[in-house]
Design an enzyme around this catalytic site. Sequence first.
Site, PDB file in Angstrom:
ATOM      1  N   ARG A 159       4.145  20.427  21.505  1.00 58.03           N
ATOM      2  CA  ARG A 159       3.642  19.984  22.798  1.00 58.03           C
ATOM      3  C   ARG A 159       3.248  21.238  23.574  1.00 58.03           C
ATOM      4  O   ARG A 159       3.808  22.310  23.370  1.00 58.03           O
ATOM      5  CB  ARG A 159       4.720  19.223  23.581  1.00 58.03           C
ATOM      6  N   LYS A 182      11.945  17.198  24.027  1.00 59.28           N
ATOM      7  CA  LYS A 182      12.348  16.239  25.055  1.00 59.28           C
ATOM      8  C   LYS A 182      13.824  15.889  24.913  1.00 59.28           C
ATOM      9  O   LYS A 182      14.335  15.737  23.809  1.00 59.28           O
ATOM     10  CB  LYS A 182      11.504  14.964  24.944  1.00 59.28           C
ATOM     11  N   HIS A 250      -3.224  18.005  23.712  1.00 60.38           N
ATOM     12  CA  HIS A 250      -2.350  17.050  23.037  1.00 60.38           C
ATOM     13  C   HIS A 250      -3.007  16.487  21.783  1.00 60.38           C
ATOM     14  O   HIS A 250      -2.326  16.116  20.830  1.00 60.38           O
ATOM     15  CB  HIS A 250      -1.972  15.920  23.989  1.00 60.38           C
ATOM     16  N   ARG A 253      -2.012  18.274  18.695  1.00 57.31           N
ATOM     17  CA  ARG A 253      -0.723  17.815  18.151  1.00 57.31           C
ATOM     18  C   ARG A 253      -0.926  16.559  17.310  1.00 57.31           C
ATOM     19  O   ARG A 253      -0.363  16.424  16.220  1.00 57.31           O
ATOM     20  CB  ARG A 253       0.236  17.567  19.312  1.00 57.31           C
ATOM     21  N   HIS A 276       9.927  13.203  17.225  1.00 54.53           N
ATOM     22  CA  HIS A 276       9.895  11.819  17.699  1.00 54.53           C
ATOM     23  C   HIS A 276      11.216  11.120  17.381  1.00 54.53           C
ATOM     24  O   HIS A 276      11.723  11.221  16.266  1.00 54.53           O
ATOM     25  CB  HIS A 276       8.763  11.040  17.021  1.00 54.53           C
ATOM     26  N   TYR A 285       0.770   8.132  16.481  1.00 58.87           N
ATOM     27  CA  TYR A 285       0.097   9.430  16.501  1.00 58.87           C
ATOM     28  C   TYR A 285      -0.882   9.557  15.347  1.00 58.87           C
ATOM     29  O   TYR A 285      -1.961  10.120  15.498  1.00 58.87           O
ATOM     30  CB  TYR A 285       1.138  10.550  16.376  1.00 58.87           C
TER      31      TYR A 285
END
Length: 304
Positions: A159, A182, A250, A253, A276, A285
């Site tokens: 990211r 995250k 993005h 990615r 993820h 994705y």
Amino acid sequence: MISPALRDALVRWLDQRRALDGAAEATIEAYRADVLGFLAFMQGHHGESQGLAAVARITVADMRAWMAHERGRGLAARSLARALSAVKGFYRWLAEREGFEPTAVLAARAPKSPPRLPRPLAEDAASEMLTRVGLQAAEPWIAARDTAVVTLLYGCGLRISEALGLTGAALPLGRALVIRGKGGKERMVPVLPAAREAVESYVAICPYPIERDAPLFRGARGGALSPRLVQKAMEQARMQLGLPASATPHALRHSFATHLLGAGGDLRAIQELLGHASLSTTQGYTGVDAARLMEVYEKAHPRG
């Protein structure tokens, strides 16, 4: 026909949105059009002028009829959700002032919007993007910096916040890099030679000292590099290359995941590389369909 009292109420509600929310004039006009469209439908639906009393009698069935009408005339789910939000906002405000029960309108739910599938770049376009970004900056060290950042996005699936969150402690880059993503979750991603070389080239000519606890990527004045500058560099590059607006940081990615899967990568492994929590997110994705998932599953769990 809308009664003067109801029209006046709409004007006062819009004035309040403008004053309290700081809504832009275009947003105010969108609110106005959405609410007036709703009231016009109700007038035709009931065959009577829409005044305060008529609006207070709107039922759940009326709301369903309006939403079915809007979808029937081709309004997209997202546009209907926006219109419903405006109607609810006006209705809630009006109910508080006129003292009627707003549940029938406030309980209405917009149809679910289909997920926006990411648009990865083709492999040649991704390669051209990395090259073009490095040709734009007037100062060589900034060109090297931008190249290093976008190479990390595409080559490691990072990211933009993760790439710009790297500090001097990450140097020298080895064959793998520990990334805190995250929720503070850590993962290990492989570092391709091209990404390692791009970072080394940047570090070699960066005019600012690379300190262990300081940001690895610096702005022109030595502070932490802003994500907006990376986005801007890619905006310029995509215009020069004739790529669509979806060619964002993005998207690199997304491209990492898609190209890795296309080369035979395992979906579970790609999930781990991207950080993820859910396999379904990785599926989104990469644009993987059910047949591709079954193919991956069969390879992972061959039947004896």
